[in-house]
Motif scaffolding. Structure first.
Motif, mmCIF file in Angstrom:
data_model
loop_
_atom_site.group_PDB
_atom_site.id
_atom_site.type_symbol
_atom_site.label_atom_id
_atom_site.label_comp_id
_atom_site.label_asym_id
_atom_site.label_seq_id
_atom_site.Cartn_x
_atom_site.Cartn_y
_atom_site.Cartn_z
ATOM 1 N N ARG A 49 0.860 -1.173 0.000
ATOM 2 C CA ARG A 49 0.000 0.000 0.000
ATOM 3 C C ARG A 49 0.901 1.230 0.000
ATOM 4 O O ARG A 49 1.840 1.315 0.804
ATOM 5 C CB ARG A 49 -0.919 0.002 1.220
ATOM 6 C CG ARG A 49 -1.814 -1.216 1.300
ATOM 7 C CD ARG A 49 -2.731 -1.188 2.505
ATOM 8 N NE ARG A 49 -2.034 -1.282 3.783
ATOM 9 C CZ ARG A 49 -2.635 -1.518 4.946
ATOM 10 N NH1 ARG A 49 -3.964 -1.686 4.988
ATOM 11 N NH2 ARG A 49 -1.933 -1.589 6.063
ATOM 12 N N LEU A 105 -9.458 5.569 -9.360
ATOM 13 C CA LEU A 105 -9.052 4.501 -10.264
ATOM 14 C C LEU A 105 -8.288 5.033 -11.465
ATOM 15 O O LEU A 105 -7.557 4.278 -12.125
ATOM 16 C CB LEU A 105 -10.279 3.717 -10.733
ATOM 17 C CG LEU A 105 -11.005 2.922 -9.639
ATOM 18 C CD1 LEU A 105 -12.319 2.355 -10.172
ATOM 19 C CD2 LEU A 105 -10.117 1.807 -9.102
ATOM 20 N N ASN A 111 -5.811 6.991 -11.298
ATOM 21 C CA ASN A 111 -4.427 7.288 -10.907
ATOM 22 C C ASN A 111 -3.810 6.042 -10.267
ATOM 23 O O ASN A 111 -3.923 5.834 -9.059
ATOM 24 C CB ASN A 111 -4.397 8.457 -9.929
ATOM 25 C CG ASN A 111 -2.995 8.982 -9.695
ATOM 26 O OD1 ASN A 111 -2.006 8.290 -9.955
ATOM 27 N ND2 ASN A 111 -2.891 10.201 -9.190
ATOM 28 N N PRO A 112 -3.161 5.184 -11.054
ATOM 29 C CA PRO A 112 -2.608 3.931 -10.518
ATOM 30 C C PRO A 112 -1.608 4.133 -9.386
ATOM 31 O O PRO A 112 -1.449 3.250 -8.543
ATOM 32 C CB PRO A 112 -1.932 3.285 -11.743
ATOM 33 C CG PRO A 112 -2.635 3.889 -12.923
ATOM 34 C CD PRO A 112 -2.967 5.287 -12.509
ATOM 35 N N GLN A 150 -2.958 3.557 -5.866
ATOM 36 C CA GLN A 150 -3.645 2.314 -5.559
ATOM 37 C C GLN A 150 -2.725 1.265 -4.936
ATOM 38 O O GLN A 150 -1.565 1.143 -5.329
ATOM 39 C CB GLN A 150 -4.268 1.743 -6.830
ATOM 40 C CG GLN A 150 -5.255 2.680 -7.491
ATOM 41 C CD GLN A 150 -5.591 2.265 -8.905
ATOM 42 O OE1 GLN A 150 -5.480 1.099 -9.269
ATOM 43 N NE2 GLN A 150 -6.013 3.239 -9.719
ATOM 44 N N ALA A 167 -1.329 -2.569 -4.377
ATOM 45 C CA ALA A 167 -1.074 -3.595 -5.393
ATOM 46 C C ALA A 167 -2.289 -4.483 -5.606
ATOM 47 O O ALA A 167 -2.609 -4.847 -6.749
ATOM 48 C CB ALA A 167 0.138 -4.426 -4.984
ATOM 49 N N THR A 168 -3.000 -4.846 -4.537
ATOM 50 C CA THR A 168 -4.150 -5.727 -4.668
ATOM 51 C C THR A 168 -5.218 -5.123 -5.557
ATOM 52 O O THR A 168 -5.830 -5.818 -6.383
ATOM 53 C CB THR A 168 -4.748 -6.032 -3.278
ATOM 54 O OG1 THR A 168 -3.766 -6.708 -2.497
ATOM 55 C CG2 THR A 168 -5.978 -6.896 -3.393
ATOM 56 N N LYS A 211 -4.920 -3.258 -8.045
ATOM 57 C CA LYS A 211 -4.556 -3.242 -9.455
ATOM 58 C C LYS A 211 -4.944 -4.534 -10.165
ATOM 59 O O LYS A 211 -4.951 -4.594 -11.391
ATOM 60 C CB LYS A 211 -3.062 -2.950 -9.592
ATOM 61 C CG LYS A 211 -2.700 -1.546 -9.110
ATOM 62 C CD LYS A 211 -1.211 -1.274 -9.113
ATOM 63 C CE LYS A 211 -0.921 0.123 -8.566
ATOM 64 N NZ LYS A 211 0.521 0.437 -8.497
ATOM 65 N N GLY A 212 -5.253 -5.585 -9.384
ATOM 66 C CA GLY A 212 -5.741 -6.831 -9.967
ATOM 67 C C GLY A 212 -7.253 -6.936 -9.957
ATOM 68 O O GLY A 212 -7.811 -7.992 -10.278
ATOM 69 N N ARG A 251 -10.957 -5.199 -11.233
ATOM 70 C CA ARG A 251 -11.562 -4.297 -12.227
ATOM 71 C C ARG A 251 -12.951 -3.894 -11.745
ATOM 72 O O ARG A 251 -13.801 -4.737 -11.463
ATOM 73 C CB ARG A 251 -11.651 -4.976 -13.590
ATOM 74 C CG ARG A 251 -12.178 -4.057 -14.680
ATOM 75 C CD ARG A 251 -12.143 -4.712 -16.048
ATOM 76 N NE ARG A 251 -12.654 -3.831 -17.077
ATOM 77 C CZ ARG A 251 -11.954 -2.894 -17.703
ATOM 78 N NH1 ARG A 251 -10.676 -2.725 -17.372
ATOM 79 N NH2 ARG A 251 -12.492 -2.137 -18.639
ATOM 80 N N SER A 303 -12.548 -9.695 -9.808
ATOM 81 C CA SER A 303 -11.253 -9.896 -9.154
ATOM 82 C C SER A 303 -10.820 -11.334 -9.421
ATOM 83 O O SER A 303 -11.593 -12.139 -9.950
ATOM 84 C CB SER A 303 -11.375 -9.639 -7.653
ATOM 85 O OG SER A 303 -11.953 -10.755 -6.997
#
Length: 669
Positions: free
Chosen positions: A428, A496, A498-499, A502, A504-505, A507-508, A510, A523
């Motif tokens: 995070r 969402l 701005n990656p 976010q 790491a979790t 990012k997997g 949608r 997910s």
């Protein structure tokens, strides 16, 4: 969190180091039985230790500071008075080690000596230093004219009249009498003996001379007991006999995290070559202290690794509890019973314009903050500018400066002096920022985690010399913060996009929404969607992702355990769609956990797909198992839930549930 020079005297219980900040002066009061002829020599050899006040202020205030209300001397003095020093020879001076260390990383000027006439002398080189015995011998860059120095009696007799000379309470050098009562072995290993005496000593006396009845130097005044008038001095022979050429850093140091009761005690043993200038001395000292903190934290975590959340039996219940959706962050800590649980909660809430708010609480030494971004503040500005975020906190009045009995609100801390990014164990991204509070000689340190509706923060105030240590603490503690990601769909859209904000979790995962048409969530664990005929899909839908800690294939993860979509921010949980993850509890946990799992596995009430009316709400739940569970019972189950205010026919509720479960797939096993 560690202590260092305090470690040298920890065994004495309630002791107070006699340094302090107060008013400066240049007077000498005489004790009745001391020969008045000695006073000029004592005064010439005794100095205040001072630090220059900050000349600039990066803070902004709601109104001008009422400095005119301060006493004249305090208002006009350009220095803070922090202790006492004295001369023992030509350009050789002594003070307490902790008085010198007050200048370490200080936001004020470096320690200097000031004489009775108000002249100030910068320190030259450090010649002797002992952390354990708490003394330092040094030179001045440009010493005063003459060779005023105290005569020495290195073998004083007990039960004689003695005089404590020092800058008592910052009001200038005073002399007070008492008796030299006893010698007390230092507590760690009895390597030397402290002198105990009854002459009064106050904050500011640290580093001053203890004199015998003839005005000869017998000790260095260092500390007092908080509950009795018996004070401590280091015999002067310990200073004179100490070898030159090395700074001795030997002290017992304790390190503890605000996560559990375990303390890492270690013996610091380090040294470096002397003489060196004051700046080099501080750098050498700080580097060894910081390295020791690094080693202590590493040792503490290694010792606790088998029982450090989410490992160990004490983690099991928290790992298998139902996912909690909380608007305020909590800290996962271990109690005295060995159980890990979430601690803390919202203590205060301050409204901001534009539906924003600041909620605050605390756990141990750590401030917890939830900051909702006001509607009028652009997402790019809020997430990209640490000053703007801290200014929102300042609007609540949580930062105040006391001047002459009045409290003045600080409206801005200005720009941070240091910024960085920290990824915690769960990857995070925390934004790290440091602000100075020059008037208090302190730092504000904030670890800020971006969330869709704003920011979650860990905040501490710390002395500048403890910056590295505080960074270690907060970096480790950040991995134990339990936080729910929440926000309106409009806020989620900004987040969402701005990656860098976010974890790491996420990012997997949608998350898609088409206003007035459909919401979908996909997910690696579960996927579902629903049309607006089930629940309106609008910008003010409130989406909660209940992130939590659990084990996946025996490995700890931080992932979503609950997806909750409210119809709007004012629905108060009346109209909502919810998909929640459950895992089979291991044997031996509470009956409520095993009982709930049995109901889920057997599709018993309330997980039977039958609508029910509870507390003015219609609710309906169904269980969804993994698509390829096979012949073995599934250890993971999901529930699909729909709720709405008022009464609704069973058929309508079942139809709504079918819309939710129609395309729902559980892809983990």
């Amino acid at each position: 969190m560690r202590t260092w020079y305090e470690g040298a005297i920890r065994g004495f219980g309630m002791l107070v180091l006699l340094s302090g900040v107060g008013l400066a002066g240049a007077t000498a009061a005489r004790a009745a039985s001391l020969d008045p002829a000695m006073l000029p020599k004592i005064q010439a050899a005794t100095f205040e230790v001072v630090q220059a006040k900050p000349t600039g202020d990066t803070l902004s205030y709601e109104r001008p500071l009422p400095l005119e209300l301060l006493p004249y001397q305090e208002r006009t003095d350009k220095y803070y008075s922090i202790g006492t020093a004295f001369a023992i020879g030509h350009n050789r001076y002594v003070t307490a080690g902790h008085v010198l260390l007050a200048g370490e990383a200080s936001l004020w000027g470096p320690p200097e000596l000031r004489d009775a006439a108000g002249r100030v002398y910068p320190i030259g080189k450090i010649e002797k230093f002992s952390l354990g015995k708490d003394f330092v011998v040094f030179t001045l860059a440009q010493p005063p004219a003459g060779d005023a120095a105290l005569e020495v009696d290195a073998s004083p007799a007990l039960n004689q009249v003695v005089y404590a000379v020092g800058n008592a309470l910052g009001t200038g050098v005073v002399i007070r009498d008492g008796l030299y009562t006893s010698d007390t072995p230092e507590q760690e290993n009895g390597a030397w003996k402290w002198m105990r005496f009854s002459a009064a000593a106050s904050p500011g006396n640290s580093g001053g001379p203890l004199l015998d009845k003839d005005g000869k130097l017998i000790g260095v005044v260092l500390m007092k007991s908080a509950n009795e008038n018996l004070n401590y001095a280091l015999p002067i022979h310990e200073v004179l006999d100490a070898p030159s050429g090395n700074a001795e850093m030997e002290s017992r140091i304790a390190y503890q995290l605000d996560l559990f009761d375990t303390v890492e005690n270690s013996q610091l043993k380090a040294r470096f070559a002397l003489p060196v200038g004051l700046g080099d001395f501080y750098r050498e000292f700080q580097s060894r202290i910081d390295a020791n903190s690094d080693a202590q934290l590493k040792a503490l975590l290694a010792r606790e690794s088998a029982n450090l959340f989410p490992s160990g039996a004490g983690s099991a219940r928290l790992l298998h509890q139902q996912t909690q959706l909380d608007g305020f962050p909590t800290l996962i800590v271990r109690g005295s019973d060995g159980e890990w649980r979430r601690a803390g909660g919202q203590a205060q809430r301050f409204a901001l314009d534009g539906n924003g708010y600041v909620a605050t609480g605390a756990v141990a030494n750590n401030g917890l903050v939830r900051l909702r971004r006001p509607d009028g503040v652009a997402a790019a500005t809020f997430y990209g500018d640490a000053k703007s975020r801290m200014d929102l906190l300042a609007r609540t009045g949580m930062f105040q400066r006391a001047v002459a009995g009045e409290k003045v609100k600080i409206t801005s801390l200005g720009k941070p002096v240091r910024e960085s990014t920290h990824l915690d164990r769960w990857r995070r991204p925390w934004h790290v920022a440091v602000w100075p509070l020059p008037y208090a000689n302190a730092l504000v340190m904030a670890y800020s985690l971006p969330v869709p509706d704003g920011s979650v923060m860990l905040v501490r105030f710390t002395p500048p010399a403890h910056e590295h240590d505080t960074m270690l603490d907060l970096a480790e503690i950040s991995s134990f913060v339990h936080v729910t990601y929440q926000g309106t769909l409009a806020q989620w859209k900004d987040f969402l996009g701005n990656p860098a904000l976010q974890p790491a979790t996420l990012k997997g995962i949608r998350i898609d929404f088409d206003y007035d048409h459909r919401f979908s969530y996909t997910s690696p664990r579960v996927a579902f969607s629903y049309p607006s005929t089930l629940q309106a899909v609008k910008p003010d839908n409130l989406l909660w992702l209940g992130f939590r800690f659990f084990l996946d294939g025996g490995k700890p993860v931080w992932d979503v355990g609950d997806v909750n979509v409210w119809k709007d921010t004012a629905s108060d949980d009346h109209n909502n769609v919810n998909v929640q993850r459950y895992v089979a509890p291991p044997p031996g946990l509470d009956d409520d956990l095993s009982g709930r799992w049995r109901k889920l596995a057997e599709r018993e009430y309330p997980y039977n797909g039958v609508a029910r009316y509870e507390n003015d709400l219609m609710k309906i739940n169904a269980v969804v198992a993994p698509a390829a569970a096979g012949s073995q019972p599934s250890t993971v189950l999901y529930t699909a839930f729909y709720g709405t205010a008022g009464t609704q026919p069973q058929a309508d509720m079942k139809g709504k549930l079918d819309l939710l479960t129609k395309d729902m797939r559980v892809t983990e096993h």
